[in-house]
Design a protein around this motif. Sequence first.
Motif, PDB file in Angstrom:
ATOM      1  N   SER A  72       0.830  -1.200   0.000  1.00  0.00           N
ATOM      2  CA  SER A  72       0.000   0.000   0.000  1.00  0.00           C
ATOM      3  C   SER A  72       0.868   1.254   0.000  1.00  0.00           C
ATOM      4  CB  SER A  72      -0.925   0.016   1.226  1.00  0.00           C
ATOM      5  OG  SER A  72      -0.172   0.176   2.410  1.00  0.00           O
ATOM      6  N   VAL A  73       0.278   2.325  -0.495  1.00  0.00           N
ATOM      7  CA  VAL A  73       0.853   3.662  -0.400  1.00  0.00           C
ATOM      8  C   VAL A  73      -0.114   4.474   0.446  1.00  0.00           C
ATOM      9  CG1 VAL A  73       1.646   5.707  -1.634  1.00  0.00           C
ATOM     10  CG2 VAL A  73       1.926   3.448  -2.667  1.00  0.00           C
ATOM     11  N   ALA A  74       0.382   5.009   1.568  1.00  0.00           N
ATOM     12  CA  ALA A  74      -0.488   5.669   2.539  1.00  0.00           C
ATOM     13  C   ALA A  74      -0.165   7.154   2.655  1.00  0.00           C
ATOM     14  CB  ALA A  74      -0.351   4.999   3.902  1.00  0.00           C
TER      15      ALA A  74
ATOM     16  N   SER B 245       4.623   0.471   1.313  1.00  0.00           N
ATOM     17  CA  SER B 245       5.019  -0.926   1.504  1.00  0.00           C
ATOM     18  C   SER B 245       4.960  -1.728   0.216  1.00  0.00           C
ATOM     19  CB  SER B 245       4.124  -1.585   2.564  1.00  0.00           C
ATOM     20  OG  SER B 245       2.776  -1.639   2.123  1.00  0.00           O
ATOM     21  N   LEU B 246       4.829  -1.065  -0.936  1.00  0.00           N
ATOM     22  CA  LEU B 246       4.768  -1.782  -2.202  1.00  0.00           C
ATOM     23  C   LEU B 246       6.082  -2.524  -2.439  1.00  0.00           C
ATOM     24  CD1 LEU B 246       3.017   0.828  -4.515  1.00  0.00           C
ATOM     25  CD2 LEU B 246       2.090  -1.363  -3.756  1.00  0.00           C
TER      26      LEU B 246
ATOM     27  N   HIS C 135      -3.330  -5.542   3.393  1.00  0.00           N
ATOM     28  CA  HIS C 135      -4.411  -4.837   4.075  1.00  0.00           C
ATOM     29  C   HIS C 135      -4.181  -4.730   5.575  1.00  0.00           C
ATOM     30  CE1 HIS C 135      -6.265  -5.950   0.250  1.00  0.00           C
ATOM     31  NE2 HIS C 135      -7.184  -5.045   0.466  1.00  0.00           N
ATOM     32  N   SER C 136      -3.441  -5.692   6.132  1.00  0.00           N
ATOM     33  CA  SER C 136      -3.174  -5.705   7.579  1.00  0.00           C
ATOM     34  C   SER C 136      -4.462  -5.519   8.383  1.00  0.00           C
ATOM     35  CB  SER C 136      -2.146  -4.627   7.943  1.00  0.00           C
ATOM     36  OG  SER C 136      -0.889  -4.917   7.354  1.00  0.00           O
ATOM     37  N   ASP C 137      -5.464  -6.327   8.049  1.00  0.00           N
ATOM     38  CA  ASP C 137      -6.729  -6.272   8.775  1.00  0.00           C
ATOM     39  C   ASP C 137      -6.506  -6.638  10.247  1.00  0.00           C
ATOM     40  OD1 ASP C 137      -8.197  -5.627   6.507  1.00  0.00           O
ATOM     41  OD2 ASP C 137      -8.535  -7.725   5.986  1.00  0.00           O
ATOM     42  N   PRO C 138      -7.292  -6.055  11.153  1.00  0.00           N
ATOM     43  CA  PRO C 138      -7.140  -6.409  12.569  1.00  0.00           C
ATOM     44  C   PRO C 138      -7.390  -7.893  12.784  1.00  0.00           C
ATOM     45  CG  PRO C 138      -9.148  -5.136  12.199  1.00  0.00           C
ATOM     46  CD  PRO C 138      -8.367  -5.066  10.944  1.00  0.00           C
TER      47      PRO C 138
END
Length: 444
Positions: A206-208, A287-288, A300-303
């Motif tokens: 992801s790019v945040a 984090s790409l 996605h690093s979902d909870p």
Amino acid sequence: MNTVDNTADLLVLRPGDPGYDDELAGFQTGFARRPDVVFAAASAEDVVAAVRYAAERGLPVGVQATGHGLPGAFPGGVLVTTRRMDRVSVAPGARTVRVQAGVRWGQVVAAAEPYGLAPLNGSAPGVGAVSYTLSGGLGILAREFGYAADHVRSLDVVTADGVLRHVTRDSAPDLYWALLGGGHNLGVVTELEIDLVPVRTLYGGSVAFDGRETDPAALLRAYEEWTRTVPDGLTSSFAAVPYPDLPALPPQLRGRYVVSVRVAYTGTDGPEITAPLRELGPVLADSLREMPYAESHTIHSDPDFPHAYYGDSAVLSELDVVRAGELLARVGPDSGGPMCVVQVNHLGGALARPAPNSVPYREGRFLVRLLAAGDREEARALLDPAFTLLADLTLGRALNFAFGAGDRAEGLYDGETLKRLAGLKSSYDPANLFRHNYGVSAAC
């Protein structure tokens, strides 16, 4: 605690029994089911016993594996819990895997990885593979391979008559069609066989951006424009997450409003395609990278901890970025309502291809998902008006993302699909035994 009929090893629990509350615990903590009887199934035979018990007494039946997508509390009746049914069997030569009803996607990823294969799983490894697939299955490589339901070879299902059936597209085409997309409305699926794909690595991450420094609505407009340029095989989503200021969170996230674009792609030109994303504003995190498929959950690093939440979705014919920007403002960190996560999935590609199942709205171009933490009524008060902004572009709702919305069946299927499902419901479950879910009523 006692047994039923001749299934001496079947664990059956009732309110007040030791272990009853623990058996009902799952990922959703905002509410829990309170059935009259819980059948802790460890085999297909246990599920048969549970369904026959319910049918003989006219009791409604629900199913629970991990508890991620509970439709509602639904007191009373019979609940079949399947988490003990956790066998995974990979056939590398056929590129298939057989999974029992309690298997989680992380188990399947781990089992397939040594063979250079991957399942069509979603973003969270703790989600149950079977329920996810029966509801369609919108995975991290969805635009390349389609819905998980499109790749099912066979299903073993216990129908309302207490019969365990082996169902394929050829042996029972109507039931096959209805189960894949129809959720748990026609029976309890005990096992399915599904394709694996030859993917060992992918380009993803992801790019945040900081949503307080860069306008989230402007980022969404830029994201929508970028999606028009990408190949069909690239799957992506836009997310806006207001993180609370809590010590348990990493310091870089505490109190921040993080807006990000997530990407998953198996092509070789990922860096070139995603380069424009870094030009959208000051990058908070990037984090790409090329990664093993086994690390794809980090995109996605979902909870991974149980919590209370309510959510729903809208499949859109197109994305009106102006109104979507207004939606972001209405549910954002300054809305005064509960914490709300917004996700916009880019659809199309292989998702638009026809398939012999009941997954609807394949013509949809985008999916908007809203997930609010905490109290259900407060969440509805925030989310329902937000979805109204998109009403004239909304084709319907996605069953995979109707969290705690079991009292609202409208919009889960288009008219023709719903009519056909209702007809099959009349044939296979005329007494509406399987009604403790996102229900489809039998045709009159």
